[in-house]
Design an enzyme around this catalytic site. Sequence first.
Site, PDB file in Angstrom:
ATOM      1  N   ASP A   1       4.862  12.571  92.419  1.00  0.00           N
ATOM      2  CA  ASP A   1       3.931  12.118  91.387  1.00  0.00           C
ATOM      3  C   ASP A   1       3.519  13.278  90.482  1.00  0.00           C
ATOM      4  O   ASP A   1       3.411  13.119  89.263  1.00  0.00           O
ATOM      5  CB  ASP A   1       2.668  11.519  92.016  1.00  0.00           C
ATOM      6  CG  ASP A   1       2.891  10.136  92.597  1.00  0.00           C
ATOM      7  OD1 ASP A   1       3.757   9.410  92.075  1.00  0.00           O
ATOM      8  OD2 ASP A   1       2.195   9.786  93.568  1.00  0.00           O
TER       9      ASP A   1
ATOM     10  N   LYS B   1       0.016   7.290 101.854  1.00  0.00           N
ATOM     11  CA  LYS B   1       0.388   8.626 101.392  1.00  0.00           C
ATOM     12  C   LYS B   1      -0.177   9.752 102.256  1.00  0.00           C
ATOM     13  O   LYS B   1       0.428  10.816 102.363  1.00  0.00           O
ATOM     14  CB  LYS B   1      -0.036   8.817  99.933  1.00  0.00           C
ATOM     15  CG  LYS B   1       0.744   7.942  98.963  1.00  0.00           C
ATOM     16  CD  LYS B   1       0.370   8.228  97.517  1.00  0.00           C
ATOM     17  CE  LYS B   1       1.171   7.350  96.558  1.00  0.00           C
ATOM     18  NZ  LYS B   1       0.891   7.678  95.141  1.00  0.00           N
TER      19      LYS B   1
END
Length: 278
Positions: A108, A71
């Site tokens: 997210d 990420k």
Amino acid sequence: MSGTDSQRRAAVLGSPIAHSLSPVLHRAAYEELGLGDWSYDRFDVDEEALPGFFGQLGPEWAGLSLTMPLKRAVIPLLDGISETAASVEAVNTVVFTEDGRRLGDNTDIPGMVAALRERGIEQVDSAAILGAGATASSALAALARICTGEVVAYVRSAERAAEMRQWGERLDVEVRIQDWADAAQALHAPLVIATTPAGTTDALAAAIPERATTLFDVLYDPWPTELAARWSAYGGAVVSGLDLLVHQAVLQVEQMTGRAPAPLDAMRKAGEHALAAH
């Protein structure tokens, strides 16, 4: 696009990746949306292999989902990232534009907000976070949008405490740090977000107050966790890691395909079925 040009590809990358539910969710969306020429795969790719993987992608690629440990590692490979992704230095979504750019986003954070909203949680005046890893920073970013007051983070080390204070300052969230030994106090907050690995919160299940509020437990396998099961038994509201996974995947599907709304219910049912089979 015609002929073979109509084939579009997407995938989830990470290491390890065999456990990922993303293919189940995205393929369910494609089927529901009638995107028969779209495929979604999984590839075990670590940080070292990531640049090479990007280098061999052709024009048929529409997007990528990214999980640990990629990420942050992906950011230098991109042409730009959203403010949301920049706020936590984490990208979980890459979209390839028609003009060849690679754009990063983080679904997210809005996924957490959407999962809570689905349970009727629009705003809270305070909250507690159990843990201080990467998911905890996303939780803080989500709370920056819905929490009007203090967030108390329960952590195990001075290093983690310092990290959470830095994230709080960066995200403009008032964060108070408490030692993990006092984690049972967290369960009295209007909203409790558990971001710790499996088994970590089991010992807290005996400390749930009779008037349980809302628990957001980011785990989904095995499910329910001991904490979530006991929380439900006390009549409290529970948001699961599958809720988060589905809501963030909905946003990914919409970005990658350009089709909205993505089929939330079909994606959730596919995820539940896969977990039950597993």
